[in-house]
Design a protein around this motif. Structure first.
Motif, PDB file in Angstrom:
ATOM      1  N   LEU A  35       0.826  -1.198   0.000  1.00 22.24           N
ATOM      2  CA  LEU A  35       0.000   0.000   0.000  1.00 22.24           C
ATOM      3  C   LEU A  35       0.864   1.252   0.000  1.00 22.24           C
ATOM      4  CD1 LEU A  35      -2.774   1.397   0.272  1.00 22.24           C
ATOM      5  CD2 LEU A  35      -2.523   1.187   2.755  1.00 22.24           C
ATOM      6  N   VAL A  36       1.854   1.292   0.882  1.00 19.45           N
ATOM      7  CA  VAL A  36       2.730   2.467   0.988  1.00 19.45           C
ATOM      8  C   VAL A  36       3.532   2.663  -0.294  1.00 19.45           C
ATOM      9  CG1 VAL A  36       4.710   3.432   2.213  1.00 19.45           C
ATOM     10  CG2 VAL A  36       2.859   2.356   3.497  1.00 19.45           C
ATOM     11  N   VAL A  37       4.094   1.579  -0.823  1.00 20.54           N
ATOM     12  CA  VAL A  37       4.926   1.684  -2.025  1.00 20.54           C
ATOM     13  C   VAL A  37       4.089   2.105  -3.234  1.00 20.54           C
ATOM     14  CG1 VAL A  37       6.329   0.378  -3.658  1.00 20.54           C
ATOM     15  CG2 VAL A  37       6.690   0.090  -1.210  1.00 20.54           C
ATOM     16  N   LEU A  38       2.926   1.473  -3.408  1.00 23.83           N
ATOM     17  CA  LEU A  38       2.096   1.802  -4.566  1.00 23.83           C
ATOM     18  C   LEU A  38       1.578   3.237  -4.497  1.00 23.83           C
ATOM     19  CD1 LEU A  38       0.036  -1.495  -5.004  1.00 23.83           C
ATOM     20  CD2 LEU A  38       1.824  -0.633  -6.498  1.00 23.83           C
ATOM     21  N   LEU A  39       1.115   3.661  -3.308  1.00 25.54           N
ATOM     22  CA  LEU A  39       0.624   5.030  -3.175  1.00 25.54           C
ATOM     23  C   LEU A  39       1.766   6.036  -3.287  1.00 25.54           C
ATOM     24  CD1 LEU A  39      -2.063   4.721  -0.346  1.00 25.54           C
ATOM     25  CD2 LEU A  39      -2.410   4.876  -2.812  1.00 25.54           C
ATOM     26  N   GLY A  40       2.930   5.695  -2.710  1.00 24.20           N
ATOM     27  CA  GLY A  40       4.086   6.585  -2.821  1.00 24.20           C
ATOM     28  C   GLY A  40       4.549   6.724  -4.259  1.00 24.20           C
ATOM     29  N   ALA A  41       4.612   5.599  -4.979  1.00 29.78           N
ATOM     30  CA  ALA A  41       5.007   5.652  -6.388  1.00 29.78           C
ATOM     31  C   ALA A  41       3.969   6.411  -7.209  1.00 29.78           C
ATOM     32  CB  ALA A  41       5.179   4.238  -6.934  1.00 29.78           C
ATOM     33  N   GLY A  42       2.693   6.194  -6.908  1.00 28.44           N
ATOM     34  CA  GLY A  42       1.643   6.926  -7.607  1.00 28.44           C
ATOM     35  C   GLY A  42       1.763   8.427  -7.382  1.00 28.44           C
ATOM     36  N   LYS A  43       2.110   8.811  -6.142  1.00 26.60           N
ATOM     37  CA  LYS A  43       2.317  10.229  -5.850  1.00 26.60           C
ATOM     38  C   LYS A  43       3.519  10.764  -6.621  1.00 26.60           C
ATOM     39  CE  LYS A  43       1.551  14.038  -3.483  1.00 26.60           C
ATOM     40  NZ  LYS A  43       0.337  14.845  -3.693  1.00 26.60           N
ATOM     41  N   GLY A  44       4.564   9.938  -6.747  1.00 29.47           N
ATOM     42  CA  GLY A  44       5.738  10.353  -7.507  1.00 29.47           C
ATOM     43  C   GLY A  44       5.398  10.606  -8.969  1.00 29.47           C
ATOM     44  N   GLY A 282      -6.984   4.214  -6.546  1.00 21.23           N
ATOM     45  CA  GLY A 282      -8.018   3.252  -6.177  1.00 21.23           C
ATOM     46  C   GLY A 282      -7.572   1.817  -6.392  1.00 21.23           C
ATOM     47  N   PHE A 283      -6.878   1.575  -7.510  1.00 18.62           N
ATOM     48  CA  PHE A 283      -6.363   0.233  -7.779  1.00 18.62           C
ATOM     49  C   PHE A 283      -5.343  -0.175  -6.719  1.00 18.62           C
ATOM     50  CE2 PHE A 283      -3.074  -2.443  -9.766  1.00 18.62           C
ATOM     51  CZ  PHE A 283      -3.845  -3.535 -10.132  1.00 18.62           C
ATOM     52  N   SER A 284      -4.488   0.779  -6.300  1.00 21.55           N
ATOM     53  CA  SER A 284      -3.478   0.489  -5.271  1.00 21.55           C
ATOM     54  C   SER A 284      -4.141   0.086  -3.958  1.00 21.55           C
ATOM     55  CB  SER A 284      -2.581   1.718  -5.053  1.00 21.55           C
ATOM     56  OG  SER A 284      -1.912   2.076  -6.247  1.00 21.55           O
ATOM     57  N   TRP A 285      -5.185   0.843  -3.581  1.00 15.82           N
ATOM     58  CA  TRP A 285      -5.899   0.505  -2.350  1.00 15.82           C
ATOM     59  C   TRP A 285      -6.574  -0.868  -2.467  1.00 15.82           C
ATOM     60  CZ3 TRP A 285      -5.950   2.404   2.427  1.00 15.82           C
ATOM     61  CH2 TRP A 285      -5.462   3.692   2.642  1.00 15.82           C
ATOM     62  N   MET A 286      -7.154  -1.148  -3.623  1.00 17.19           N
ATOM     63  CA  MET A 286      -7.867  -2.412  -3.807  1.00 17.19           C
ATOM     64  C   MET A 286      -6.911  -3.597  -3.672  1.00 17.19           C
ATOM     65  SD  MET A 286     -10.202  -3.613  -7.049  1.00 17.19           S
ATOM     66  CE  MET A 286      -8.780  -3.653  -8.154  1.00 17.19           C
ATOM     67  N   VAL A 287      -5.757  -3.507  -4.359  1.00 17.49           N
ATOM     68  CA  VAL A 287      -4.780  -4.593  -4.289  1.00 17.49           C
ATOM     69  C   VAL A 287      -4.249  -4.754  -2.874  1.00 17.49           C
ATOM     70  CG1 VAL A 287      -2.497  -5.329  -5.067  1.00 17.49           C
ATOM     71  CG2 VAL A 287      -4.120  -4.388  -6.708  1.00 17.49           C
ATOM     72  N   SER A 288      -3.907  -3.634  -2.241  1.00 15.34           N
ATOM     73  CA  SER A 288      -3.313  -3.699  -0.904  1.00 15.34           C
ATOM     74  C   SER A 288      -4.305  -4.202   0.133  1.00 15.34           C
ATOM     75  CB  SER A 288      -2.793  -2.316  -0.511  1.00 15.34           C
ATOM     76  OG  SER A 288      -1.834  -1.853  -1.451  1.00 15.34           O
ATOM     77  N   ILE A 289      -5.537  -3.714   0.065  1.00 19.32           N
ATOM     78  CA  ILE A 289      -6.537  -4.156   1.037  1.00 19.32           C
ATOM     79  C   ILE A 289      -6.833  -5.641   0.847  1.00 19.32           C
ATOM     80  CG2 ILE A 289      -8.981  -3.959   1.655  1.00 19.32           C
ATOM     81  CD1 ILE A 289      -8.738  -0.964   1.292  1.00 19.32           C
ATOM     82  N   GLY A 290      -6.838  -6.097  -0.413  1.00 24.72           N
ATOM     83  CA  GLY A 290      -7.017  -7.529  -0.656  1.00 24.72           C
ATOM     84  C   GLY A 290      -5.927  -8.348   0.007  1.00 24.72           C
ATOM     85  N   THR A 291      -4.687  -7.869  -0.102  1.00 25.41           N
ATOM     86  CA  THR A 291      -3.565  -8.569   0.532  1.00 25.41           C
ATOM     87  C   THR A 291      -3.691  -8.523   2.051  1.00 25.41           C
ATOM     88  OG1 THR A 291      -2.173  -7.916  -1.337  1.00 25.41           O
ATOM     89  CG2 THR A 291      -1.060  -8.731   0.630  1.00 25.41           C
ATOM     90  N   ILE A 292      -4.079  -7.355   2.567  1.00 25.85           N
ATOM     91  CA  ILE A 292      -4.234  -7.214   4.023  1.00 25.85           C
ATOM     92  C   ILE A 292      -5.344  -8.133   4.531  1.00 25.85           C
ATOM     93  CG2 ILE A 292      -4.904  -5.616   5.864  1.00 25.85           C
ATOM     94  CD1 ILE A 292      -3.582  -3.394   4.191  1.00 25.85           C
ATOM     95  N   LEU A 293      -6.440  -8.213   3.791  1.00 28.12           N
ATOM     96  CA  LEU A 293      -7.538  -9.104   4.210  1.00 28.12           C
ATOM     97  C   LEU A 293      -7.076 -10.554   4.255  1.00 28.12           C
ATOM     98  CD1 LEU A 293     -10.595  -7.609   2.273  1.00 28.12           C
ATOM     99  CD2 LEU A 293     -10.199  -7.595   4.753  1.00 28.12           C
TER     100      LEU A 293
END
Length: 413
Positions: A35-44, A282-293
């Protein structure tokens, strides 16, 4: 939470089953890390793309082209030339525009002299509204003002490269340079910023009042193109449409001729880019939350095993008077500790990776990528998510543990 006996028991359980606990916690750790990496990269990527927008995010540009439809007895293929009358008409009849900026330039580059030094630079005619369309970093002096426009003053604002070539380390303010043999007084100095290729070009640019350019360099009553900034709350598309309609009336262009004027709506382009990055987020959150679940389910399964292993112990506790809440709180607390610890480690690792990447690319042009970072709001959301996830993971095992009957538990072996 402050019961030392509970903490001691949790630590003892974790220490006895290090591998099992570690493998279970890894799912949560990896989900938060992703989640952190995907959102951080997306922000970059967002920062990098936004850096390419070196003009106002709601600017509109309109320029002239050739007509494609005959109209009012005029032939097709006529090239439209903007004039000062168009400037007056736009200011009068397009109240939705906060800034109307006519612009022009001398074709090619021209020799500019100061004393014995000379070089070739670009020369643009501007109006005072220019900084509203494209941010300008004035390092000294001032920009063009209304008096310069009205009196056609021969003043110039020069880029830092122009100053370096013609003046070296001397202060250029108040000095006179010659553009095609005509003297202009330097009243401002600006530093070019933005993309390297654009900054290099702007650094070699001289800006003079558009009215002075018109009368001095035989471009009387000529305007190259227009830039506009809408008033707050007015969509750029409204200004774009009204401007084209007005210019069509001014120059007798058929209302159906969509080729006579070219335009660029920065607001629409920017909105499309923002929509793209909203989808990526949104895709980053979806993938990360799926992994967290998936990790939470793993933690919950492990806690079910823990409850099964400690059935006799739980029965003894209840036989000695332990309340259902004390049993539930013990299991839930252990679940929260495992998920929170794993998630915080993932959060720290992801943040450290983003900080390392940001440090490596600092000051470098790496295209559509700049300053990857994790927002504080995202980090706090992740922490809250961890605590909630830990509690949820322990609820089912805790409820099962609370329903254990002492007599049945003591017989369980």
């Amino acid at each position: 939470m402050f019961d030392l006996d509970k903490w001691s028991e949790i630590w003892g359980t974790v220490r006895r089953h290090k591998l099992r606990t570690g493998l279970t916690a890894f799912g949560v750790l990896w989900g938060i890390f992703m989640l952190v990496v995907l959102l951080g990269a997306g922000k970059g990527f967002r920062n990098g793309v936004e850096k390419e927008f070196d003009v106002a995010k709601n600017a509109v540009f309109v320029w002239s082209q050739r007509t494609s439809v005959p109209y009012a007895g005029l032939k097709v293929g006529r090239f439209i030339r903007f004039t000062n009358d168009d400037v007056a008409a736009l200011l009068r009849e397009v109240p939705e525009a906060a800034v109307v900026l006519p612009r022009s330039s001398l074709d090619g580059t021209f020799t500019v002299q100061y004393g014995t030094k000379s070089s070739t630079f670009s020369v643009n005619g501007e109006y005072p509204g220019y900084p509203a369309v494209k941010p300008l970093h004035l390092t000294s002096g001032r920009f063009i003002n209304d008096i310069d426009i009205n009196e056609r003053r021969k003043v110039a604002i020069i880029g830092d490269r122009v100053a370096e070539v013609l003046f070296g380390t001397d202060n250029p303010l108040g000095r006179e340079i010659r553009i095609k043999g005509i003297f202009f007084r330097v009243v401002g100095l600006f530093k070019a910023e933005g993309k390297p290729e654009n900054a290099q070009e702007e650094a070699q640019t001289i800006m003079i009042p558009l009215t002075a350019l018109q009368v001095t360099f035989n471009q009387v009553n000529q305007v190259g193109y227009f830039a506009f900034i809408p008033k707050p709350g007015v969509p750029a598309a409204v200004v774009e449409t009204k401007v084209k309609q007005l210019l069509a009336r001014q120059h007798k262009v058929a209302p159906t001729d969509d080729r006579a004027f070219g335009s660029a709506n920065v607001e629409e382009e920017y909105a499309r880019v923002q929509g793209l990055f909203t989808g990526i987020s949104g895709f980053s959150w979806m993938v990360s939350i799926g992994t967290i679940l998936a990790g939470i389910i793993g933690v919950s399964n492990i806690m079910l095993i823990v409850v099964k292993e400690r059935t006799k112990e739980i029965g003894i506790r209840k036989a000695l008077g332990a309340t259902p809440w004390s049993i539930i709180s013990l299991i839930v607390q252990e679940s929260i500790v495992i998920t929170a610890a794993a998630g915080l480690i993932g959060l720290l690792l992801g943040t450290a990776l983003m900080a390392g990447i940001a440090s490596l690319i600092q000051g470098q042009d790496v295209g559509f990528f700049a300053n990857p970072q994790v927002d504080l709001g995202v980090a706090l959301t992740a922490v809250v998510l961890l605590v909630v996830a830990g509690g949820v993971a322990g609820l089912v095992p805790a409820a099962i543990a609370a329903r254990v009957q002492p007599v049945v538990a003591l017989k369980d072996e």
